[in-house]
Scaffold this active site. Structure first.
Site, PDB file in Angstrom:
ATOM      1  N   GLU A 141      -4.255   6.994  -3.039  1.00 40.17           N
ATOM      2  CA  GLU A 141      -3.931   8.415  -3.061  1.00 40.17           C
ATOM      3  C   GLU A 141      -2.836   8.768  -4.058  1.00 40.17           C
ATOM      4  OE1 GLU A 141      -5.156   9.408   1.575  1.00 40.17           O
ATOM      5  OE2 GLU A 141      -3.083   8.866   1.111  1.00 40.17           O
ATOM      6  N   GLY A 155      -9.886  14.172   7.099  1.00 36.14           N
ATOM      7  CA  GLY A 155     -11.187  14.344   7.734  1.00 36.14           C
ATOM      8  C   GLY A 155     -11.445  15.808   8.018  1.00 36.14           C
ATOM      9  N   ILE A 211      -9.446   9.611  13.169  1.00 35.24           N
ATOM     10  CA  ILE A 211     -10.451  10.297  13.976  1.00 35.24           C
ATOM     11  C   ILE A 211     -11.835   9.860  13.503  1.00 35.24           C
ATOM     12  CG2 ILE A 211     -11.297  12.522  14.799  1.00 35.24           C
ATOM     13  CD1 ILE A 211      -8.390  11.685  15.633  1.00 35.24           C
ATOM     14  N   MET A 222      -3.022  11.964   9.116  1.00 38.53           N
ATOM     15  CA  MET A 222      -2.036  11.201   9.874  1.00 38.53           C
ATOM     16  C   MET A 222      -0.586  11.347   9.410  1.00 38.53           C
ATOM     17  SD  MET A 222      -4.285   7.702  10.453  1.00 38.53           S
ATOM     18  CE  MET A 222      -3.074   6.944  11.534  1.00 38.53           C
ATOM     19  N   GLU A 223      -0.305  12.200   8.421  1.00 39.16           N
ATOM     20  CA  GLU A 223       1.066  12.280   7.904  1.00 39.16           C
ATOM     21  C   GLU A 223       1.623  13.680   7.679  1.00 39.16           C
ATOM     22  OE1 GLU A 223      -0.960   8.657   6.993  1.00 39.16           O
ATOM     23  OE2 GLU A 223      -1.317  10.523   5.899  1.00 39.16           O
ATOM     24  N   ASP A 229     -14.057  12.437   4.703  1.00 43.84           N
ATOM     25  CA  ASP A 229     -15.028  12.171   5.763  1.00 43.84           C
ATOM     26  C   ASP A 229     -15.109  13.388   6.669  1.00 43.84           C
ATOM     27  OD1 ASP A 229     -13.254  11.633   8.356  1.00 43.84           O
ATOM     28  OD2 ASP A 229     -12.253  10.685   6.663  1.00 43.84           O
TER      29      ASP A 229
END
Length: 228
Positions: free
Chosen positions: A11, A77, A151, A172-173, A196
């Protein structure tokens, strides 16, 4: 100085490789890359995955480099069914999807004594929106939610959508970065891309399309930097 934070090597590598006058330092096992991007001074860090890693890296970045703004880049996601892999995500608000202090009268997702949501900088949202229009990219502005879980099942997705019907994406961040920026009074925006669809095929999709998401988000961040 512009701060750019991504969780994973994939990333941040694209942007890091475009830096001139590149310099690298490491603090508390966190690597920071400083240099020039689009004639602007930037510092890029790979925070590591999860909320604690993100908060630590953001705190170190702010204390050491004093950035004027922070951009969180990477993948996410999709929760909004209109989104596709590679679409750009721009945060207006971010929230935790795994915080629960409702027993004490707080909203689900709200940390006690913190705002219900952390709001992105409106000027930054406007600039990113202009950039994606110029690049003719498909993008959406909306709520992004964060938690310390990948997820990867329909059940997980449905639980989050039930709690946050307006959420467009999950990762997640971002909210940990946003909370840190809030406490240090540093403007921020999240610019990610869909990797995703946060469902039963999410793990396979994430691995297959992470690079595509990284290209989309990095392109957008690079163009945004040129406008700051």
């Amino acid at each position: 100085m512009i701060g750019i934070i991504g969780a994973m090597e994939e990333e941040v590598t694209i942007l890091k490789n475009k830096l001139t006058q590149l310099s690298e330092i490491s603090v508390a096992h966190v690597k920071f890359y400083t240099g020039i991007l689009k004639d602007r001074e930037v510092v890029i860090t790979q925070s590591g995955i999860g909320k604690v890693n993100a908060a630590i890296s953001t705190t170190l970045l702010i204390n050491k480099f004093k950035p004027d703004v922070i951009i969180n880049t990477g993948s996410a996601g999709a929760l909004d069914e209109s989104l596709n892999v590679g679409d750009v995500l721009i945060s207006d608000d971010v929230k935790y999807h795994d915080a629960d202090a409702t027993a004490f009268g707080y909203e689900y997702g709200q940390i006690p004594q913190m705002p219900v949501a952390f709001q992105s900088s409106k000027p930054l949202i406007e600039k990113v929106s202009q950039v994606v229009q110029q690049q003719q990219l498909t993008a959406k502005v909306g709520l992004i939610v964060s938690g310390d879980s990948f997820i990867g099942s329909v059940e997980q997705r449905q639980k989050i959508k039930k709690a946050f019907p307006n959420a467009m994406a999950v990762e997640m961040e971002a909210t940990a970065i946003a909370q840190t920026c809030y406490q240090f009074n540093v403007p921020f925006v999240v610019v990610r891309a869909v990797s995703d669809l946060a469902n039963g095929e999410a793990e396979m999709s994430f691995e297959a399309f992470l690079e595509k998401a990284a290209v989309s988000s990095s392109q957008t961040v690079e163009a945004l930097v040129s406008q700051l």
